[in-house]
Design a protein around this motif. Structure first.
Motif, short mmCIF file in Angstrom:
data_model
loop_
_atom_site.label_atom_id
_atom_site.label_comp_id
_atom_site.label_asym_id
_atom_site.label_seq_id
_atom_site.Cartn_x
_atom_site.Cartn_y
_atom_site.Cartn_z
N THR A 140 30.15 100.61 23.69
CA THR A 140 30.17 99.28 23.07
C THR A 140 31.38 98.45 23.48
OG1 THR A 140 31.39 100.13 21.18
CG2 THR A 140 29.00 100.13 21.02
N GLY A 141 32.40 99.09 24.03
CA GLY A 141 33.61 98.37 24.37
C GLY A 141 34.51 98.09 23.17
N ILE A 142 34.12 98.58 22.03
CA ILE A 142 34.97 98.41 20.84
C ILE A 142 36.04 99.50 20.84
CG2 ILE A 142 35.00 98.32 18.32
CD1 ILE A 142 32.00 97.62 18.47
N HIS A 143 37.25 99.12 20.52
CA HIS A 143 38.34 100.09 20.58
C HIS A 143 38.14 101.22 19.57
CE1 HIS A 143 42.35 101.83 20.49
NE2 HIS A 143 42.53 101.28 21.68
N PRO A 144 38.39 102.48 19.97
CA PRO A 144 38.19 103.62 19.06
C PRO A 144 38.92 103.46 17.73
CG PRO A 144 38.71 104.40 21.27
CD PRO A 144 38.81 102.90 21.32
N THR A 145 40.05 102.77 17.73
CA THR A 145 40.78 102.57 16.48
C THR A 145 39.94 101.77 15.49
OG1 THR A 145 42.78 102.45 17.79
CG2 THR A 145 42.97 101.79 15.50
N LYS A 146 39.26 100.74 16.04
CA LYS A 146 38.41 99.91 15.18
C LYS A 146 37.21 100.69 14.69
CE LYS A 146 39.37 95.20 16.56
NZ LYS A 146 38.98 94.14 17.51
N VAL A 147 36.60 101.44 15.63
CA VAL A 147 35.45 102.27 15.26
C VAL A 147 35.84 103.23 14.14
CG1 VAL A 147 33.75 103.94 16.10
CG2 VAL A 147 34.54 102.10 17.61
N THR A 148 37.00 103.84 14.32
CA THR A 148 37.47 104.80 13.34
C THR A 148 37.68 104.14 11.98
OG1 THR A 148 38.54 106.12 15.05
CG2 THR A 148 39.32 106.44 12.81
N LYS A 149 38.26 102.93 12.00
CA LYS A 149 38.48 102.20 10.76
C LYS A 149 37.16 101.94 10.04
CE LYS A 149 40.85 99.04 8.12
NZ LYS A 149 39.75 98.69 7.21
N THR A 150 36.17 101.44 10.79
CA THR A 150 34.85 101.17 10.21
C THR A 150 34.26 102.45 9.61
OG1 THR A 150 34.57 99.63 12.02
CG2 THR A 150 32.62 100.10 10.68
N ASN A 151 34.31 103.51 10.40
CA ASN A 151 33.68 104.75 9.96
C ASN A 151 34.38 105.37 8.75
OD1 ASN A 151 31.93 104.40 12.05
ND2 ASN A 151 32.76 106.05 13.33
N THR A 152 35.70 105.35 8.75
CA THR A 152 36.39 105.93 7.60
C THR A 152 36.14 105.09 6.35
OG1 THR A 152 38.42 104.83 8.32
CG2 THR A 152 38.22 107.15 8.85
N ASP A 153 36.02 103.78 6.52
CA ASP A 153 35.69 102.93 5.36
C ASP A 153 34.34 103.32 4.77
OD1 ASP A 153 38.05 101.63 5.57
OD2 ASP A 153 37.25 99.81 6.51
N THR A 154 33.38 103.54 5.65
CA THR A 154 32.05 103.97 5.17
C THR A 154 32.15 105.31 4.45
OG1 THR A 154 31.09 102.94 7.12
CG2 THR A 154 29.68 104.46 5.89
N PHE A 155 32.80 106.25 5.08
CA PHE A 155 32.91 107.59 4.49
C PHE A 155 33.62 107.53 3.13
CE2 PHE A 155 31.95 111.32 7.34
CZ PHE A 155 31.16 110.61 8.21
N ARG A 156 34.68 106.72 3.07
CA ARG A 156 35.46 106.63 1.84
C ARG A 156 34.58 106.08 0.71
NH1 ARG A 156 38.92 103.38 3.53
NH2 ARG A 156 40.29 104.86 4.56
N ARG A 157 33.80 105.04 1.06
CA ARG A 157 32.92 104.45 0.06
C ARG A 157 31.90 105.50 -0.42
NH1 ARG A 157 29.53 101.32 2.78
NH2 ARG A 157 31.29 100.38 3.87
N GLN A 158 31.36 106.24 0.53
CA GLN A 158 30.36 107.26 0.16
C GLN A 158 30.97 108.33 -0.73
OE1 GLN A 158 29.05 108.20 4.28
NE2 GLN A 158 27.00 107.72 3.56
N LEU A 159 32.16 108.77 -0.39
CA LEU A 159 32.79 109.82 -1.19
C LEU A 159 33.14 109.31 -2.58
CD1 LEU A 159 35.10 111.53 1.46
CD2 LEU A 159 33.05 112.47 0.43
N LYS A 160 33.62 108.07 -2.63
CA LYS A 160 34.02 107.52 -3.94
C LYS A 160 32.81 107.35 -4.85
CE LYS A 160 38.57 105.78 -3.06
NZ LYS A 160 39.57 104.72 -3.16
N ALA A 161 31.66 107.09 -4.24
CA ALA A 161 30.44 106.91 -5.04
C ALA A 161 30.07 108.19 -5.79
CB ALA A 161 29.28 106.48 -4.14
N LEU A 162 30.57 109.32 -5.32
CA LEU A 162 30.21 110.58 -5.95
C LEU A 162 31.24 111.07 -6.95
CD1 LEU A 162 28.50 111.77 -2.86
CD2 LEU A 162 27.58 112.30 -5.13
#
Length: 808
Positions: free
Chosen positions: A74-96
């Motif tokens: 995608t050409g998106i920097h891994p740092t940004k990808v990581t930020k997006t993904n950890t935000d998703t994971f964090r939201r999912q974990l907090k929901a539980l």
RNA sequence: GGGCAAGUGGCGGAAUUGGUAUACGCGUUAGUCUUAGGAACUAAUGUCGCAAGACUUGGGGGUUCGAGUCCCCCCUUGCCCACCA
């Protein structure tokens, strides 16, 4: 959520519970990922209620190929990808509602974190345990990356499935084999599931045998031959050597065998690199024209064969072969090499078959030895030590321990990993980056794609690569390889003890208080990789006196996989993962948590079933209803289908019985959680809830105790009801209830009466009623009289509080 | 080929480790309440049988008063490993 406190702020004993920190992939979490988290959350919450200061941390293991591959695409920097993904994971974990201490969240890709990963690597380097070695590595042509032996599955890349090639490459290695002995032995000191210990032991592969000292006839070259079954050393009739062994060329140089042997080796090496090569089926070999001279004083010269099933890097790569090894036997049969059995089954018919070379006879502890003559008549199983001593005394060989474990290939020619903090100087050689210059940050590049030359994309960053040598200040170049994704996870549990420390990876004080990890749960698939690697790093740090214990984890358990409802694995490619948040929306977090723990035995694989979710949801509604009976203000429990649960109708029951059941349930839940029998713990709470629902009124005290044992599983609904009952402090900070020994005893017991092994009646007896009285009751029972009248009673067996068995 | 698990109703699974097999949940059937129910409650639910009863834990043997559990042989499935004697 929980905030674990440092030593100075609390007098409570600590408890450190740990789950494997997730790799934040783009696909997000599916319901299988949270099984381990939920289990350890239950345990952590229970521990808090038991008075411990619990450290239950969370973080992200975010370096690695999937993110990098996504960035390439995608050409998106891994740092940004990581930020997006950890935000998703964090939201999912907090929901539980996991009680993680979010104030200690870490991320392996954070320079403040990987500064210390690099720092630890430099300690390995300084102690000579990180070394560069030119070696034939596994090379994945698709990912363009070197792979560790452990990452090659069936000759293919573990990640992409492409057939792996061999390539020569200078690689950084970590000398895990230096710790092989301790990694094996110290398993005795930790509380791991037996199957985890067994798997690690097999992987380390300690074997004790003998290195025989031999000479090649007419060449005078000395060789050593390792054999782990030295008992049968008089049986050998030939020698096998690995095709890639460095001696092969010397053996055949200048002989008539040279061309045919070297051609054979070349072809065989190609064949062995293929993924479907089966060494047992495709047994191949060729005679080298050379002999081992007078092997171990036997007077026999052993022909040296190249054999397809021998590997150069195990033992010495050359083995004395005999009929008492199944593969040697098959090889000898195929190439018509004579055999000479020296041990035989006790059964004479079978022994004759072995004499006739009808089958290979190996590894039977009861086998009787015929040779060496000094041991005639002794058994294979017990003679081992004496024979090794005998071999050593005669100077034929030496006792030797071997390991299957190989050193760890620690270099990756990739972008998304920790840069290896070394500088190559033409005059000084490899020089560590000074500590004040750590971390060596990943520079921003435009192209993450690895190069065809096999160099890391970092190699193209000339500005970054060219530096001054820290020692002589001359021109020098940075190492452009990065670390494997196992690096950051090898020590992360230490960082949690002191995640913001900038002076050290963690302070001595905090390490002393929080480590070791008391209970670590994770997947079986990490047993021989992550779990072993991190034990190795920990032991190394222990030797440097940087951590207080020699083992990182006191207890290790593992969970079974959650499979899709068709019994197959959840996979990204199939896209069949179920998002926990979708379940939470419909059924609530507590229902999902309960279901995850209820669906089956924790250590076994279970298939997901959406229908199964209904049971835990109904259970929670029932608990709510019981709460309503306690004259609570009505408070609707939201439900997707709308409407309100009915208040339920009270029936006349016996409060006393419920009270007894409550205490039995407290006992069961308390014990079951410790043994990870979450499914039966929940089932017993369901039974209790049903009983409480039936009776007209439940005492608030009883109900609160029930809420307390439910709280670790269903933290939200129990907290809500707890507070409506007037409690001001959180239920999760309350004290875990104790059961009353007197209440769990029954006065009366129902026992079965069997006649000739069949249950014919049930009778009530007093809990401590004497045997004679019970027998009398049984024999006078009407139903029993029918079955025993006119017969001879041979025996009457009484098993206390269980049954009576009448034998006619 | 090796190692580790596992095989119990229509389904997920219990069974105090040799002592009443099928707890608990899902599903199904009938009933109660209800304007309604995709809610709740009550009852039933391994198979055969009108019943008495018989049979039943992958298959076959064995030990035992008694076996899902122990022993022997065989079959099946999953996971990990597999040139490492």
């Amino acid at each position: 959520h929980a905030e674990s406190q440092k030593n100075s702020k609390t007098k409570k004993p600590k408890y450190y519970s740990l789950i494997e920190f997730p790799y934040p992939s783009g696909a997000g979490m599916h319901v299988g990922h949270i099984r381990s988290n939920t289990a350890m959350d239950v345990i952590s919450r229970k521990r808090r209620m038991e008075g411990f200061n619990v450290l239950y941390p969370i973080g992200w293991d975010a370096f690695g190929l999937p993110t990098e591959n996504y960035a390439i695409k995608t050409g998106i920097h891994p740092t940004k990808v990581t930020k997006t993904n950890t935000d998703t994971f964090r939201r999912q974990l907090k929901a539980l509602g996991f009680s993680f201490d979010w104030s200690r969240e870490i991320n392996t890709t954070d320079p403040k974190y990987y500064k210390w990963t690099q720092w630890i690597f430099l300690q390995f380097f300084k102690k000579g345990l990180a070394y560069k070695k030119k070696m034939a590595i596994n090379w994945c042509p698709k990912d363009k990356i070197g792979l560790a032996n452990e990452e090659v599955v069936d000759g293919c890349c573990e990640r992409c499935g492409t057939a792996v090639e061999k390539r020569d490459k200078e690689q950084w290695m970590l000398a895990i084999t230096k710790y092989a002995e301790r990694l094996d032995k110290d398993l005795d000191t930790v509380d791991y599931l037996e199957k985890i210990k067994i798997q690690q032991r097999n992987w380390i592969g300690k074997s004790q045998g003998v290195n025989f000292k031999c000479k090649v006839k007419d060449l005078g070259i000395a060789v050593e031959m390792y054999n782990s079954v030295p008992q049968t050393f008089r049986a050998e009739t030939f020698t096998v050597i690995a095709p890639e062994h460095h001696l092969v060329r010397k053996l055949v140089a200048g002989t008539k065998y040279e061309k045919s042997v070297l051609d054979f080796v070349e072809q065989l090496n190609k064949k062995r690199a293929q993924k479907d090569f089966d060494a047992d089926k495709e047994m191949e070999g060729i005679f080298t024209g050379r002999y081992i001279e007078n092997f171990a004083g036997s007077g026999r010269d052993l022909p040296i064969w190249i054999a397809s099933y021998v590997v150069a890097d195990y033992g010495t790569g050359i083995v004395n072969a005999s009929t008492h090894d199944t593969r040697d036997f098959a090889f000898a049969k195929k190439f018509k090499i004579p055999l000479h059995p020296v041990m035989f089954p006790q059964d004479e018919v079978e022994a004759q078959k072995v004499r006739n070379d009808e089958y290979s006879y190996a590894k039977d502890p009861q086998a009787v030895l015929a040779e060496p003559l000094e041991f005639k008549g002794r058994h294979w199983g017990e003679a081992r030590e004496d024979i090794i001593n005998f071999i050593e005394k005669n100077g034929w060989g030496e006792r030797k321990t071997n390991f299957k474990l190989r050193d760890w290939v620690f270099s990756r020619q990739r972008y998304w990993g920790e840069p290896i903090p070394l500088i190559n100087c033409p005059t000084c050689g490899w020089v560590p980056v000074p500590e004040k210059d750590l971390p060596v940050k990943l520079p921003n590049v435009k192209n993450y794609q690895p190069t065809d030359t096999g160099e890391s994309p970092l190699a193209a960053m000339t500005k970054w690569v060219n530096v001054k040598c820290p020692q002589c200040k001359g021109k020098a170049k940075r190492e452009t390889d990065t670390m494997p994704n196992w690096a950051g996870s090898s020590w992360y549990y230490l960082r949690y003890a002191d995640p913001k420390n900038s002076k050290a990876f963690a302070s001595e004080e905090n390490l002393k208080y929080f480590t070791p990890v008391d209970w670590y749960n994770g997947g079986m698939e990490h047993t021989t990789l992550h779990l072993l690697y991190s034990r190795f790093w920990h032991k190394f740090l222990y030797d440097l006196k940087l951590v207080p214990t020699s083992e990182p984890y006191m207890k290790r358990t593992s969970h079974g996989l959650i499979l899709a409802d068709d019994g197959t694995k959840f996979s990204k490619s199939k896209g069949n993962g179920i998002d926990p948040q979708d379940i939470v929306k419909v059924y609530g977090a507590d229902s999902l948590r309960l279901y995850e723990m209820f669906m089956g035995p924790f250590d076994q694989a279970v298939s997901w079933s959406n229908d199964g979710m209904v049971g835990p949801r109904r259970f929670i509604e029932k608990v709510w209803r019981i709460g309503n009976k306690l004259n609570l203000p009505p408070s609707p429990l939201p439900y997707q289908g709308g409407g309100m649960p009915s208040p339920g109708k009270g029936r006349v029951g016996e409060g006393f019985e419920v009270n007894k059941l409550l205490h039995k349930t407290i006992k069961k839940v308390t014990e079951d959680i410790e043994a990870m029998r979450f499914n039966t713990a929940i089932s017993s709470m369901m039974i209790l809830a049903t009983e409480m629902d039936k009776v007209e009124s439940v005492s608030g005290v009883d109900f609160k105790m029930f809420l307390q044992i439910l709280a670790p599983f269903a933290p939200h609904v129990s907290e809500e009801l707890w507070s409506t009952l007037g409690e001001k402090k959180s239920i999760h900070l309350s004290t875990w209830p104790k059961f009353d020994e007197n209440l769990i005893k029954d006065d009366e017991v129902k026992i079965a009466v069997q006649v000739n092994g069949k249950v014919r009646a049930e009778i009530m007896i007093g809990a401590d009623e004497g045997e004679e009285s019970v027998k009398e009751k049984a024999l006078q029972n009407e139903l029993i009289l029918k079955h025993i009248s006119g017969a001879n009673i041979k025996k009457v067996i009484y098993v206390k509080n269980r049954l009576i068995s009448i034998v006619l």
